[in-house]
Design a protein around this motif. Structure first.
Motif, PDB file in Angstrom:
ATOM      1  N   THR A 252      67.809 -65.932  94.766  1.00 48.29           N
ATOM      2  CA  THR A 252      67.898 -67.169  95.538  1.00 48.29           C
ATOM      3  C   THR A 252      69.329 -67.548  95.892  1.00 48.29           C
ATOM      4  OG1 THR A 252      67.951 -68.489  93.503  1.00 48.29           O
ATOM      5  CG2 THR A 252      65.782 -68.106  94.514  1.00 48.29           C
ATOM      6  N   THR A 253      70.299 -66.751  95.486  1.00 44.66           N
ATOM      7  CA  THR A 253      71.695 -67.095  95.753  1.00 44.66           C
ATOM      8  C   THR A 253      72.427 -65.917  96.382  1.00 44.66           C
ATOM      9  OG1 THR A 253      72.402 -66.393  93.543  1.00 44.66           O
ATOM     10  CG2 THR A 253      71.791 -68.710  93.824  1.00 44.66           C
ATOM     11  N   GLY A 254      73.557 -66.220  97.017  1.00 44.10           N
ATOM     12  CA  GLY A 254      74.414 -65.161  97.528  1.00 44.10           C
ATOM     13  C   GLY A 254      74.580 -65.130  99.021  1.00 44.10           C
ATOM     14  N   GLY A 255      73.654 -65.745  99.769  1.00 43.09           N
ATOM     15  CA  GLY A 255      73.757 -65.740 101.224  1.00 43.09           C
ATOM     16  C   GLY A 255      73.431 -64.394 101.828  1.00 43.09           C
ATOM     17  N   ILE A 256      72.861 -64.367 103.029  1.00 44.14           N
ATOM     18  CA  ILE A 256      72.562 -63.113 103.719  1.00 44.14           C
ATOM     19  C   ILE A 256      72.961 -63.187 105.182  1.00 44.14           C
ATOM     20  CG2 ILE A 256      70.708 -62.222 102.260  1.00 44.14           C
ATOM     21  CD1 ILE A 256      68.699 -63.456 104.159  1.00 44.14           C
ATOM     22  N   ILE A 257      73.200 -62.012 105.747  1.00 37.42           N
ATOM     23  CA  ILE A 257      73.469 -61.846 107.173  1.00 37.42           C
ATOM     24  C   ILE A 257      72.535 -60.764 107.696  1.00 37.42           C
ATOM     25  CG2 ILE A 257      75.168 -61.226 108.949  1.00 37.42           C
ATOM     26  CD1 ILE A 257      77.344 -61.864 106.802  1.00 37.42           C
ATOM     27  N   SER A 258      71.906 -61.023 108.838  1.00 39.57           N
ATOM     28  CA  SER A 258      71.102 -60.018 109.536  1.00 39.57           C
ATOM     29  C   SER A 258      71.778 -59.735 110.874  1.00 39.57           C
ATOM     30  CB  SER A 258      69.679 -60.520 109.774  1.00 39.57           C
ATOM     31  OG  SER A 258      69.008 -60.742 108.546  1.00 39.57           O
ATOM     32  N   ALA A 259      72.017 -58.463 111.160  1.00 41.03           N
ATOM     33  CA  ALA A 259      72.749 -58.046 112.361  1.00 41.03           C
ATOM     34  C   ALA A 259      72.141 -56.757 112.902  1.00 41.03           C
ATOM     35  CB  ALA A 259      74.225 -57.847 112.021  1.00 41.03           C
ATOM     36  N   PRO A 260      72.538 -56.324 114.118  1.00 41.30           N
ATOM     37  CA  PRO A 260      71.943 -55.108 114.686  1.00 41.30           C
ATOM     38  C   PRO A 260      72.210 -53.850 113.866  1.00 41.30           C
ATOM     39  CG  PRO A 260      72.997 -56.403 116.404  1.00 41.30           C
ATOM     40  CD  PRO A 260      73.388 -57.019 115.098  1.00 41.30           C
ATOM     41  N   ASP A 261      73.406 -53.745 113.271  1.00 38.30           N
ATOM     42  CA  ASP A 261      73.747 -52.556 112.499  1.00 38.30           C
ATOM     43  C   ASP A 261      74.797 -52.939 111.452  1.00 38.30           C
ATOM     44  OD1 ASP A 261      76.130 -52.808 113.934  1.00 38.30           O
ATOM     45  OD2 ASP A 261      75.653 -51.165 115.291  1.00 38.30           O
ATOM     46  N   GLU A 262      75.187 -51.968 110.637  1.00 38.22           N
ATOM     47  CA  GLU A 262      76.114 -52.279 109.557  1.00 38.22           C
ATOM     48  C   GLU A 262      77.492 -52.687 110.072  1.00 38.22           C
ATOM     49  OE1 GLU A 262      77.643 -50.407 105.278  1.00 38.22           O
ATOM     50  OE2 GLU A 262      76.295 -49.246 106.573  1.00 38.22           O
TER      51      GLU A 262
END
Length: 275
Positions: A252-262
């Motif tokens: 539930t912690t740490g934050g996430i990013i979703s993007a097209p590629d690495e």
């Protein structure tokens, strides 16, 4: 315990049933007594949230009596269910009305999100739009699809990589503390345009269908993100926590990013999220 294609069909059916019976009839028909605050004036629960979650939970328990059910509203009564997702043989997370603030305000930007988790992995996802009747589904290793009420289905793909100045997307900065809040909102000016929908269901829809390049969140409740992250990955995208590690059930912690590629992920992490 297994989860079959027939089970997946059952899941999508009960989600649509809950939307048609408990959510849509109450849209723009709520009284003030039907809306309550949870933690703040922007964190709401309505009669539709409670009844839709009850509908889906009952249907899942009838078919999968030993499965772990983690509903957003039921979580308030037993918070131990979220860490239990990491080891559950079979589990379901339910966000009955994601974007409740929008729903309560009469804005048609909300959805129902259900994820299927098995042995520490998200294996299937359903994101349903009660107003349009559209549904996004994803199964691990089998792609992500937009399914229309007419029966038409279209495979989803993320946007091609682009320079930061040409990127569009959204970062849920409204739930961040200072100094992160000010730093990130300032850095968003480096992109082409940034949006704020306050609805994970629609944000994952947009990024998985290639309409946006990125989304990011600091608050990682499983009913908001497990389903969407799988959809995005199956559409060809790359998602990781702020520290570069995979996002897993139970966290539930740490934050996430979703993007097209690495590479795009690293650009967002460095230039937008920052230190």
């Amino acid at each position: 315990m297994t989860f079959s294609d027939t089970d997946f069909d059952y899941l999508t059916t009960i989600v649509a049933e809950a939307a048609a019976k408990e959510i849509l009839p109450r849209f723009r028909n709520l009284s003030t007594d039907d809306i309550s605050e949870k933690t703040s004036a922007i964190d709401l629960v309505t009669e539709a949230d409670l009844l839709a979650e009850k509908h889906i939970t009952a249907a899942l328990k009838a078919r999968f009596p030993t499965a772990l059910i983690v509903g957003e509203e039921a979580y308030e009564a037993d918070k131990s269910v979220v860490p239990a997702l990491a080891d559950a043989e079979l589990a379901f997370t339910i966000d009955p009305v994601d974007g409740t603030f929008n729903f309560a305000a009469g804005l048609p930007v909300f959805g129902t999100i259900v994820a299927v988790v098995a042995n520490g992995q998200t294996i299937a996802s359903v994101i349903h739009d009660p107003v349009l009747g559209d549904t996004i589904t994803a199964a691990r290793g089998a792609g992500a699809f937009l399914r229309r009420p007419t029966g038409q289905a279209r495979r989803l793909s993320v946007a091609p990589a682009a320079p930061l100045s040409a990127m569009t997307g959204a970062i849920s900065w409204g739930y961040m503390d200072e100094p992160d809040r000010t730093r990130i909102t300032t850095n968003l000016a480096k992109t082409r345009i940034a949006f704020a929908l306050n609805c994970s269901a629609y944000e994952y829809w947009m990024v998985a269908s290639g309409k946006w390049h990125f989304i990011s969140h600091s608050k990682l409740m499983p009913w908001d993100h497990l389903a969407g992250v799988l959809v995005h990955q199956e559409a060809g995208g790359y998602t990781a926590k702020f520290d570069g590690t995979p996002y897993r059930p139970g966290e539930t912690t740490g934050g996430i990013i979703s993007a097209p590629d690495e590479d795009s992920w690293h650009i967002i992490r460095r230039e937008i999220i920052g230190a």
